[in-house]
Design an enzyme around this catalytic site. Structure first.
Site, PDB file in Angstrom:
ATOM      1  N   GLN A   1     -11.859  14.788  -9.880  1.00 59.66           N
ATOM      2  CA  GLN A   1     -10.723  13.987  -9.426  1.00 59.66           C
ATOM      3  C   GLN A   1      -9.483  14.724  -9.913  1.00 59.66           C
ATOM      4  OE1 GLN A   1      -9.989  11.352  -7.464  1.00 59.66           O
ATOM      5  NE2 GLN A   1      -7.859  11.731  -8.032  1.00 59.66           N
TER       6      GLN A   1
ATOM      7  N   GLY B   1     -10.726   3.671  -5.346  1.00 56.87           N
ATOM      8  CA  GLY B   1     -11.329   3.159  -4.120  1.00 56.87           C
ATOM      9  C   GLY B   1     -11.658   4.320  -3.201  1.00 56.87           C
ATOM     10  N   GLY B   2     -10.700   5.213  -3.089  1.00 56.76           N
ATOM     11  CA  GLY B   2     -10.890   6.401  -2.279  1.00 56.76           C
ATOM     12  C   GLY B   2      -9.944   7.488  -2.723  1.00 56.76           C
TER      13      GLY B   2
ATOM     14  N   TYR C   1       2.909   1.658  -3.554  1.00 54.99           N
ATOM     15  CA  TYR C   1       2.125   1.318  -2.362  1.00 54.99           C
ATOM     16  C   TYR C   1       2.799   0.209  -1.568  1.00 54.99           C
ATOM     17  CZ  TYR C   1      -1.944   3.909  -4.220  1.00 54.99           C
ATOM     18  OH  TYR C   1      -2.781   4.876  -4.675  1.00 54.99           O
TER      19      TYR C   1
ATOM     20  N   PRO D   1     -13.484   6.455 -10.200  1.00 51.05           N
ATOM     21  CA  PRO D   1     -12.447   5.539 -10.695  1.00 51.05           C
ATOM     22  C   PRO D   1     -11.523   4.959  -9.634  1.00 51.05           C
ATOM     23  CG  PRO D   1     -11.875   7.810 -11.226  1.00 51.05           C
ATOM     24  CD  PRO D   1     -13.249   7.847 -10.633  1.00 51.05           C
TER      25      PRO D   1
ATOM     26  N   GLU E   1       2.111   7.330  -0.965  1.00 47.21           N
ATOM     27  CA  GLU E   1       1.331   6.089  -0.906  1.00 47.21           C
ATOM     28  C   GLU E   1       1.990   4.983  -0.081  1.00 47.21           C
ATOM     29  OE1 GLU E   1      -1.695   6.090  -1.598  1.00 47.21           O
ATOM     30  OE2 GLU E   1      -1.862   7.880  -2.853  1.00 47.21           O
TER      31      GLU E   1
ATOM     32  N   GLU F   1      -8.199  11.077  -0.960  1.00 52.06           N
ATOM     33  CA  GLU F   1      -8.017  11.733   0.337  1.00 52.06           C
ATOM     34  C   GLU F   1      -8.239  13.241   0.304  1.00 52.06           C
ATOM     35  OE1 GLU F   1      -5.769  10.336  -1.654  1.00 52.06           O
ATOM     36  OE2 GLU F   1      -3.807  11.306  -1.547  1.00 52.06           O
TER      37      GLU F   1
ATOM     38  N   LYS G   1      -9.123  -0.101 -10.329  1.00 53.14           N
ATOM     39  CA  LYS G   1      -8.424  -1.238  -9.729  1.00 53.14           C
ATOM     40  C   LYS G   1      -9.077  -2.564 -10.120  1.00 53.14           C
ATOM     41  CE  LYS G   1      -7.725  -3.446  -5.337  1.00 53.14           C
ATOM     42  NZ  LYS G   1      -8.084  -3.488  -3.920  1.00 53.14           N
TER      43      LYS G   1
ATOM     44  N   ASP H   1      -0.565   9.034 -13.849  1.00 53.58           N
ATOM     45  CA  ASP H   1      -1.628   8.170 -13.326  1.00 53.58           C
ATOM     46  C   ASP H   1      -1.384   6.692 -13.614  1.00 53.58           C
ATOM     47  OD1 ASP H   1      -3.096  10.184 -12.234  1.00 53.58           O
ATOM     48  OD2 ASP H   1      -4.505  10.352 -13.902  1.00 53.58           O
TER      49      ASP H   1
ATOM     50  N   HIS I   1      -3.796   9.449   4.965  1.00 50.25           N
ATOM     51  CA  HIS I   1      -3.271  10.514   4.098  1.00 50.25           C
ATOM     52  C   HIS I   1      -3.363  11.896   4.767  1.00 50.25           C
ATOM     53  CE1 HIS I   1      -2.050   8.798   0.304  1.00 50.25           C
ATOM     54  NE2 HIS I   1      -3.195   8.159   0.100  1.00 50.25           N
TER      55      HIS I   1
ATOM     56  N   ARG J   1     -14.499   1.377 -11.086  1.00 51.21           N
ATOM     57  CA  ARG J   1     -13.279   1.456 -10.262  1.00 51.21           C
ATOM     58  C   ARG J   1     -12.124   0.810 -11.015  1.00 51.21           C
ATOM     59  NH1 ARG J   1     -12.725  -0.943  -4.176  1.00 51.21           N
ATOM     60  NH2 ARG J   1     -10.529  -0.414  -3.866  1.00 51.21           N
TER      61      ARG J   1
ATOM     62  N   HIS K   1      -6.911   3.987   5.147  1.00 55.31           N
ATOM     63  CA  HIS K   1      -5.941   4.481   4.172  1.00 55.31           C
ATOM     64  C   HIS K   1      -6.145   5.977   3.888  1.00 55.31           C
ATOM     65  CE1 HIS K   1      -3.278   4.027   0.585  1.00 55.31           C
ATOM     66  NE2 HIS K   1      -4.020   5.043   0.163  1.00 55.31           N
ATOM     67  N   GLU K   2      -7.361   6.337   3.541  1.00 57.05           N
ATOM     68  CA  GLU K   2      -7.605   7.749   3.184  1.00 57.05           C
ATOM     69  C   GLU K   2      -7.413   8.656   4.392  1.00 57.05           C
ATOM     70  OE1 GLU K   2      -7.425   8.016   0.187  1.00 57.05           O
ATOM     71  OE2 GLU K   2      -8.065   6.020  -0.439  1.00 57.05           O
TER      72      GLU K   2
HETATM   73  N1  BES Z   1      -4.567   9.037  -3.598  1.00 57.79           N
HETATM   74  C1  BES Z   1      -4.970   7.736  -3.984  1.00 57.79           C
HETATM   75  C2  BES Z   1      -5.693   7.697  -5.294  1.00 57.79           C
HETATM   76  C3  BES Z   1      -4.915   8.270  -6.457  1.00 57.79           C
HETATM   77  C4  BES Z   1      -3.556   8.095  -6.586  1.00 57.79           C
HETATM   78  C5  BES Z   1      -5.589   8.956  -7.434  1.00 57.79           C
HETATM   79  C6  BES Z   1      -2.879   8.645  -7.669  1.00 57.79           C
HETATM   80  C7  BES Z   1      -4.910   9.489  -8.508  1.00 57.79           C
HETATM   81  C8  BES Z   1      -3.550   9.332  -8.631  1.00 57.79           C
HETATM   82  C9  BES Z   1      -5.829   7.079  -2.898  1.00 57.79           C
HETATM   83  O1  BES Z   1      -5.445   7.391  -1.612  1.00 57.79           O
HETATM   84  C10 BES Z   1      -5.648   5.587  -3.029  1.00 57.79           C
HETATM   85  O2  BES Z   1      -4.559   5.151  -2.835  1.00 57.79           O
HETATM   86  N2  BES Z   1      -6.692   4.865  -3.353  1.00 57.79           N
HETATM   87  C11 BES Z   1      -6.653   3.431  -3.454  1.00 57.79           C
HETATM   88  C12 BES Z   1      -7.305   2.779  -2.281  1.00 57.79           C
HETATM   89  C13 BES Z   1      -6.363   2.299  -1.256  1.00 57.79           C
HETATM   90  C14 BES Z   1      -7.099   1.557  -0.176  1.00 57.79           C
HETATM   91  C15 BES Z   1      -5.204   1.502  -1.747  1.00 57.79           C
HETATM   92  C16 BES Z   1      -7.455   2.996  -4.664  1.00 57.79           C
HETATM   93  O3  BES Z   1      -8.148   3.819  -5.243  1.00 57.79           O
HETATM   94  O4  BES Z   1      -7.371   1.854  -5.029  1.00 57.79           O
HETATM   95 ZN    ZN Z   2      -3.558   6.492  -1.160  1.00 56.59          ZN
END
Ligand code: BES
Ligand code: ZN
Length: 618
Positions: free
Chosen positions: A155, A284-285, A399, A282, A334, A287, A572, A391, A315, A570, A311-312
């Site tokens: 990651q 959801g997704g 978002y 860690p 985002e 990209e 979130k 992070d 990106h 995860r 979402h992904e």
């Molecule tokens: N790029 C992000 C994940 C990310 C952001 C990792 C900043 C490390 C630092 C990814 O596209 C994302 O936003 N994931 C979300 C899911 C989304 C549906 C809101 C997540 O992981 O919750």
């Molecule tokens: Zn994202």
């Protein structure tokens, strides 16, 4: 001073200023407080990796050959590195050269300085990763779905690429790459690149990425993986026991790509494949270009959480094509992506569906404001992350506030004009970087209606706190029905009599989020009896229910908290649950008890976050 002399003097100063401006144009790369690199002097254009993935010792080792462009005749290439063991460095054809690791800085790691000549074209770094590399999670077989083979995934976002590859770890620098990955036979290696679909006999893979990408999109995963085709341009990788379920869940992917292209122009990355990772992933997704990484918690069985795919995929335009120049402008990635995600979902599943997503997003934004404080500078879209971990954001700002800015613009401008603006934006800035300032000036250059610009006041959104008053309102009829049922229940009508037939996942989420405060044990038991939230296989619903369990101290469901927190990593989901438990004095010990057990299985990124929440001393 006499006047003539003064005039002469001012004219001279003015001319000197003009001259300086011509010879010293604005640097190509804007400042990035999270990188030690010097791309305005020397910039990396391509990387060739030759890496061995050693599961027995949990080490990646080998060479990175960086092709550079030395723009100023500089004698030093500055790279980012964190916890890397640098073994040797060479320039061009195997000439030995001096290198030095500088002092370590919190979050950032160490600058790696390599001596180069003014005409140096290639720099080879021989290195290995060390234990605790923030980008890497090495899983033992029991931590995977099938329990047979080990697993590795990286990651890199935001600044973890430097913990597995020495590079200019700043989103402004783009490079192409190739990799020779050697691992155990029986495992498949995949990257954010053109990928194999089958295992080789010797465990060696040659992988290529011809499009230039920023370092945070470098990705590698190795495991016992299978591939299934989803459509012409898309497919899914997963462990054998997961692949069929995943293929079913994501069967709409090809339609999403078509919808996104219709809205935002051609998909530029040829293929769009995805991989379902083990549960400790860690996010959801993520990209990663050509290979989105996904949490298995998205597999609800009824496609109800596939907005993550939208979402992904989005990106692939916002982020991977037009990239935030530094992490302070993370909303550029985002906020835009959340907006595009909603548009794709609207195309596929209709306006009512998109209204529910938007309404939940509004609630998330309000929640973030309450956590951070409406006046806090942390609620500005443009953040100030100097000396901070990039992070650690509250998603409700980059978002959701980002999304609501774009929605508000859409509402004022009209969808048609706004869509054509966004199309041009992606065309003009494809494979380039974007900042808040650049976005505003481009927007103002395209929109001539001064009164409209004034009424939007984009500056207040980006450089100011809270939720600006001109925010567009969202209404969801489906949610109005939910609210009516909550009210009915509040009046004493039993749960068994509520009209909840055919409710969607998002309606249930709205229901759970808007239940009355301070419910007693009987009320919680009644909800549980009729709706069976504790047993749900839908991770989002489970997460929301467990928050109510904690707030209302509904002890019969406590074992479910432990089961959930030890079943996946995860962030979130982990973050709000641990936080809420820590806020309740009587639950602190239970939270720590669970964390003690689960911590070794969480990803380093989740561990960092939860350590902070629980003030964990190890
Ligand atoms: N790029 C992000 C994940 C990310 C952001 C990792 C900043 C490390 C630092 C990814 O596209 C994302 O936003 N994931 C979300 C899911 C989304 C549906 C809101 C997540 O992981 O919750
Ligand atoms: Zn994202």
């Amino acid at each position: 001073m006499n006047t003539r002399f003064f005039i002469l003097f001012s004219t001279l100063t003015f001319l000197i200023m003009i001259f300086q401006n011509c010879t010293n144009p604005k640097p190509e790369f804007s400042e990035d407080v999270h990188s030690f690199s010097n791309p305005n002097d020397v910039v990396v254009k391509h990387i060739d990796l030759d890496l061995n993935v050693d599961f027995a010792n949990k080490i990646i080792s080998g060479n990175a050959v960086l092709t550079i462009e030395n723009k100023t005749g500089a004698r030093e290439l500055l790279l980012d590195s964190r916890g890397l063991n640098i073994i040797d460095a060479f320039i061009d054809d195997a000439q030995s050269t001096n290198f030095k690791l500088g002092e370590s800085v919190e979050f950032l790691g160490q600058p790696l300085s390599v001596r180069i000549k003014s005409n140096t074209k290639k720099v080879t770094i021989e290195y290995e990763t060390t234990a605790g590399a923030a980008a890497l999670q090495w899983l033992e077989p029991p931590q995977t779905a099938d329990g047979i083979a080990p697993f590795l995934f990286t990651q890199s976002q935001a600044i973890h690429a430097r913990s597995w590859i020495p590079c200019q770890d700043t989103p402004g620098v783009r490079f192409s790459y190739s990799a020779k990955i050697k691992t155990e036979p029986g495992l498949l290696a995949l990257m954010s690149a053109e990928n194999p679909t089958k295992k080789t006999i010797d465990g060696v893979y040659e992988i290529k990425m011809t499009q230039p990408i920023p370092s945070y999109l470098l990705a590698l995963t190795v495991g016992d993986l299978e591939f299934q085709t989803l459509g012409e341009r898309s497919g899914i990788y997963a462990e054998p026991s997961v692949i069929n379920k995943a293929a079913k869940e994501f069967e709409d992917t090809e339609k999403m790509i078509a919808a996104a292209e219709k809205l935002y122009g051609p998909y530029q990355w040829e293929r769009y494949d995805m991989i379902v990772l083990p549960p400790s992933f860690p996010y959801g997704g993520m990209e990663n270009p050509r290979l989105t990484f996904l949490t298995p918690t998205v597999l609800a069985g009824d496609k109800s959480l596939v907005s993550i795919i939208a979402h992904e995929l989005a990106h692939s335009w916002s982020g991977n094509l037009v990239t935030n120049a530094n992490w302070n402008d993370f909303w550029i990635n985002e906020g835009f992506t959340t907006y595009l995600e909603h548009r794709i979902m609207e195309e596929l599943y209709g306006k009512d569906y998109a209204d529910m997503l938007a309404s939940l997003g509004y609630q998330d934004m309000v929640k973030a404001m309450e956590i951070l404080g409406y006046d806090s500078s942390d609620t500005h879209l443009q953040m100030n992350l100097k000396d901070r971990d990039p992070d650690e954001w509250e998603a409700g700002i980059p978002y959701d506030k980002g999304h609501f800015l774009l929605r508000t613009i859409e509402a004022k401008l009209g969808r048609e004009k706004w869509d054509s603006f966004v199309n041009e934006y992606f065309k003009k800035y494809a494979f380039k970087t974007m900042t808040s300032d650049k976005f505003i000036s481009y927007f103002e250059s395209q929109i001539s209606d001064k009164a409209l610009l004034d009424s939007l006041n984009i500056q207040a959104w980006i450089y100011g706190p809270g939720i600006p008053k001109n925010v567009v309102k969202v209404e969801s009829d489906a949610f109005t029905k939910v609210e009516a049922q909550i009210e009915t229940w509040g009046k004493g009508i039993p749960a068994s009599k509520l009209e909840t037939d055919n409710w969607t996942t998002h309606q249930w989420l709205h229901f759970l989020r808007n239940l009355p405060k301070g419910m007693n044990r009987d009320q919680m038991a009644e909800l549980e009896e009729w709706f069976g939230f504790t047993e749900t296989g839908n991770s989002e619903i489970k997460h929301e229910w467990l928050l109510r369990v904690i707030e209302n101290q509904y002890e019969p469901a406590y074992p479910a908290i432990e089961a959930f927190l030890t079943s996946m990593g995860r962030r979130k989901f982990l973050k709000p649950i641990y936080k809420k438990m820590y806020e309740q004095p009587e639950m602190v010990a239970f939270a720590k008890f669970i964390y003690q057990k689960a911590r070794p299985k969480y990803h380093p990124i989740s561990v960092d976050t939860i350590d902070r929440i629980l003030e964990w001393q190890g």
